[in-house]
Every structure is written in C-alpha cells, then in structure tokens.
Enzyme design. Sequence first.
Site, PDB file in Angstrom:
ATOM      1  N   GLU A 106      -7.351   0.622  -4.166  1.00  0.00           N
ATOM      2  CA  GLU A 106      -7.270   0.538  -2.707  1.00  0.00           C
ATOM      3  C   GLU A 106      -8.572   0.056  -2.059  1.00  0.00           C
ATOM      4  O   GLU A 106      -8.549  -0.864  -1.241  1.00  0.00           O
ATOM      5  CB  GLU A 106      -6.840   1.896  -2.131  1.00  0.00           C
ATOM      6  N   ASP A 161     -12.937   5.332   1.767  1.00  0.00           N
ATOM      7  CA  ASP A 161     -11.486   5.339   1.984  1.00  0.00           C
ATOM      8  C   ASP A 161     -10.952   6.775   1.907  1.00  0.00           C
ATOM      9  O   ASP A 161     -10.838   7.345   0.831  1.00  0.00           O
ATOM     10  CB  ASP A 161     -10.849   4.443   0.899  1.00  0.00           C
ATOM     11  N   LYS A 172       2.861  11.275  -3.425  1.00  0.00           N
ATOM     12  CA  LYS A 172       1.807  10.595  -4.191  1.00  0.00           C
ATOM     13  C   LYS A 172       0.853  11.589  -4.837  1.00  0.00           C
ATOM     14  O   LYS A 172       0.263  11.324  -5.875  1.00  0.00           O
ATOM     15  CB  LYS A 172       1.053   9.657  -3.243  1.00  0.00           C
ATOM     16  N   ASP A 190       0.885  -1.167   0.000  1.00  0.00           N
ATOM     17  CA  ASP A 190       0.000   0.000   0.000  1.00  0.00           C
ATOM     18  C   ASP A 190       0.924   1.218   0.000  1.00  0.00           C
ATOM     19  O   ASP A 190       1.521   1.554   1.023  1.00  0.00           O
ATOM     20  CB  ASP A 190      -0.897  -0.038   1.253  1.00  0.00           C
TER      21      ASP A 190
END
Length: 591
Positions: free
Chosen positions: A147, A169, A70, A9
Amino acid sequence: MNELIVGIDLGTTNSELSVLRDGKVEVLPIHGNPIMPSCVGLDPSGKLIVGQAARNQLVAAPEHTVLSIKRKMGEDAKVRLGEQEFSPEEVSSFILRELKQEAERQLGQPVRKAVITVPAFFNERQRKATQAAGDLAGLEVVRIINEPTAAALAYGAGVTEGETMLVYDLGGGTFDVSVVVMEQGVVEVKASHGDTHLGGDDFDQLLVDHAVKEFKRQHSVELTPDVRTLRRLQVVMERAKRILSDEPFVNVREEYLDGQHHLEMELTRDDYERLILPLLEKTLTCVHQSLADAKLSPRDIHKVMLVGGATRTPLVHRLLQERLRLDPRFEINPDLIVAMGAAIQAGVIAGEKRHSILVDITPHTYSTTALSFRRGLEEIVCVPIIPRNTPLPASKSEIVFTLYDNQAQVKVEAYQGEGDLPDQNIFIGDFLVEGLSRVPSGNPIIIHFDLDLNGLLKVTATEKATGLAKSITLDTHGQHVINLDEARRNIATLVGPYGPDAAEGTPELATDLLAEEEIEQPVADTQQLLNTAKDLRKRGEVLLQKTVSAEDAQEIRELIHQSATAIKDGDWPALAARNDSLSDVLFYLED
Ligand code: AMP
C-alpha cells in the site's frame, strides 16, 4: 487495445477501485461513490449485500453483517454470516466480486485481472489469502503491491526531481511506514515497517471501553457486551472520533443502550488523545526503525506523505512534527491514493506506456533452518537467506551441510520473520530432498530462495556435488491456506456456482434488496410500488444514520424488514400497506 487491469485497494474499512486509461488514472465510482465500505451482509431475505447497504445494517443486524475482515486475513478463522460460516478469504472475495462487477459496469467490458494492494507488512500467509480471495472472486491477481508503495507510485508519477519521502499509512486496521526515494520516474522503496493489527479500529475499541466504564460510573450498570450493544457503541464512538478530528469536544448520546438507560457523555479531544497516545507511540517506533534501516535520519526526508483515513487524527500530525521535526501533508486524497497507485502499476503490467518504474523491497527476512552449535548448545536456528529490505525480485542462496555420514535426505524449511529461532517466526513451508549421495557428513546443499514481485517465495534445494539433478522446488505461489474448491462450494450458496473464467456464467450479485431479477416480472403498477419501496428504504436508512429515537429507529427497521418480506413473497397489497406506513413515519421524522 490492451486488456484493462484494475487497481484495487482492499481496505479494512473501505475499498476503492481505479484504472489507468489512455495514460490517465480514473477512480471508478462504486454504487455512485469513490469509496465502498468493506462490509458484507445478508439482507432480511437472506441475499448477499456488499458495501454501503451492508454497512447500513451494521447495528440493526449485527449477526448478519461483517466488517473489518481484513484483520483476519491469513488466519485460520471463520466468521458467521447468518446461518453459515465463512473464511476471511471467502468474505473478502464477496467484496472483490462486487468491485469486479462494478468495474465491469463502469468500463462496459469484462474485467478479469487486478492488481491488489496489501499492507507492506503483510506476511506470506496474508498475501496468499489475498490472492485466494481474488481467485474466488473470479479475478486473476496479476500483482500484489504494498500500500505505501502504491501511494508513492501515484504521487511519484509527477515527480522529476530526486525526493526522499516517508509514507505514513494509518488505515482502519493496519499501519505501515515506508522510506521511498523517487528519482526520474523510478520509485525505490528503501525500507518498510509496520504493524498489521494497528489502526483506527483500535482507536474505536479504546473509546468503546471508555464509554463502557463511563456508563457503569453513571448508572452502576455493567453493560453486557452482546454483539448488538457492541456494534451500537462502535458506530457511535467511531462517529465521535471523526468529530474530534475537527472539534475540541463532542457530546456522545446513545439512547436506551441497555434497554433502560441512555449513554450520555462529553468527550474531549485531550481525553481521546491520552487514550490513543500509546498506539501512536508504536507507530513512531516503526518510523524510527524504517529510517534506521534505510540509514537515514529525519533530516534526510523531504516530504512526509499521509495515507489512510486515520491520518486525519490531529495528534498524528502533531507527533510527527514535534518528535521528528517532519511536516506531514496530504499530497493526494488519502483515501484514494493507494488505489490510484495500484491502477498505475496495473497499467504498466497491461503495457501502458510512460509512468514510473517500481523498485519495491521485502519488509521481512526469509530464512531456512539449520542445526547450530552456539554457546556450547545444539539448537535449530534460522539462517537468513533474504534479509529484510532487500529489493524485489530477490534471488539468494546459502549453503547448509548434512550432519551424518551417508545421510540420504534433508528436510528444507522456510520461515519468515526477524527472530533467531523458528518458533519466533512464521513457518512458510518445508519439503524433503531425498536420494542424496552416500558420502561422509558435510555434504553441501545449496538452498536457493527466489522472492518474486508479489512478495511470494519459491525455494530450491540442490545437492552441490551432483548439481541440478537433485534439486527440488517448493513453489508456494499457487498454494493457498484454504482449499479453493471447498471455498467455491461454500460461497456458491450466496453467489452461485462459477469458476474463475466463468465471465458469462458469473451470476449478478444482487446488491440491492429490490433487484429486479429476484422478483417475478411485475406489472406496471407493481413496478411503481417497488420503486416507491426502494425510495422509502433509502430515506429510512438515511434517517437511521442520524439521531432518531430508539423507538423510531426500531419502527423504521421493522417496516423496511416487512416490506422486504412482502417483496420476497410477491405480496403486493402488503407492500402497498408497508409503503404507506413507512411514508407516514418518514414524513413525521424528516425535517
Ligand atoms: P482507511 O482504511 O484508509 O479507509 O481508513 C479508515 C479509518 O480511518 C477508520 O478507522 C476510520 O474511522 C478512520 N477515519 C476516517 N475519517 C477519519 C477522521 N476524520 N478522523 C479520524 N479517523 C478517521
């Protein structure tokens, strides 16, 4: 024995590592912890540091530290680390490389392959950038999975009854929501929505802006937003934000923020919730959209699964309860569940038996372009070929026609997005089909899109009349936004030259300032000195995380820096002196 494929992850704020061994999911510790900050830095000697060590110097050395890379993935951007510039792919590769090496240490064998998770709403460029980062780290990215899907997979491993779930999420940098149906080991994603630039970092930014205003109100001083002040504010406000998840108010204090005045303010949870409400409203809009896409209402949802650190915010729970009458909960640790799902998928790919089958979807529409004569207007429009929420892998075709008599070539374009017009969408690629038959206009060309399990697209165009002989394939799979050879050369200054297969040649990434290989073989006494320095540095860093005064913090940082220089120079008497000084300061400051 099957080759072990790790699940990663790769988060905005933190990254996690997991593997499926003998049918069991194991979260692998990274530097002794299940979670590693996705932070990259250069230590005082210019050596690359990744994880907590880099996170610790976020405030002290902002020009030498990068966080939240990211958020820039897929962009044509560069970030500065010391004297050098790096692309987001290159910085992410440092993180992945660290994870690879930690996995190798933990598993006692080389790790060459990984399943990496990305936000469901990541577009083609962002996915390719993630693959490129893997490549640069010496990892073959065998699958990219979404994810929320990974989270559902980890949860779904134990579900036998049919269940419809909503996976909400909210991480540090991205938000995703997916509607997932689980039945007898099959995890089927019905719809996904999200925002790749919405997360806990944005909450921090709102608090930073609030603090800047408050500082001005109190001291009539406009804070200069230099990188150091900003980092200090970010760290202190993030900490305050976390406290507000458990407490109704928090006292924020940061000394000598502008060199003269302290920031001192009380922040209530109510104030904080007012600030972030508009952002959370955006997430609710996405929830509604994904429910509508799945043709479901909130009443059809059996469970809401919360994933990502920012879902610890109480207002998230309240809004889901009040607005949607949904009762959210943490099914498994929200920080680890995504990596666990990635490991399950990795295990399935590696040939491990049992475990769920995954049916994922594409959250974006894929189109080609054609000339349209709508409303009396001639314009280039996007012609959807694979609509959003189509299960993967997807394989679909549409026909377009040549415009002119004897037209010898057509340009085929591919776009991603929901807009009608090309400039509302993301351009993926184009190519020319040449040598078409010399026939009147209206010659049919079949445009075929194949979207694979990683969400990457392959485009084929075929002249219908002549069949496959005139087909050309645009394979975006292996292409990256960046030039990998150039990137390898660029990162070689920090990680040494190596190729993707250079398992033995992979130079050890020194994660620690005091890594032995950097230092001339020390004699026993020197080893003792080094151990002491290492220990003192750790204690110093612990103190820097707490509330020490600005002067004390400065002194600790300086001594750590001087001791690093002494180590680099092999100046052991100087190191002994620094050890003594640091020991004195710590003794005085520690409880
Ligand atoms: P993730 O990307 O899942 O690691 O989530 C990281 C985000 O969660 C960061 O923005 C953190 O500040 C945020 N976060 C972590 N713990 C908490 C907490 N207790 N309350 C609110 N936000 C949190």
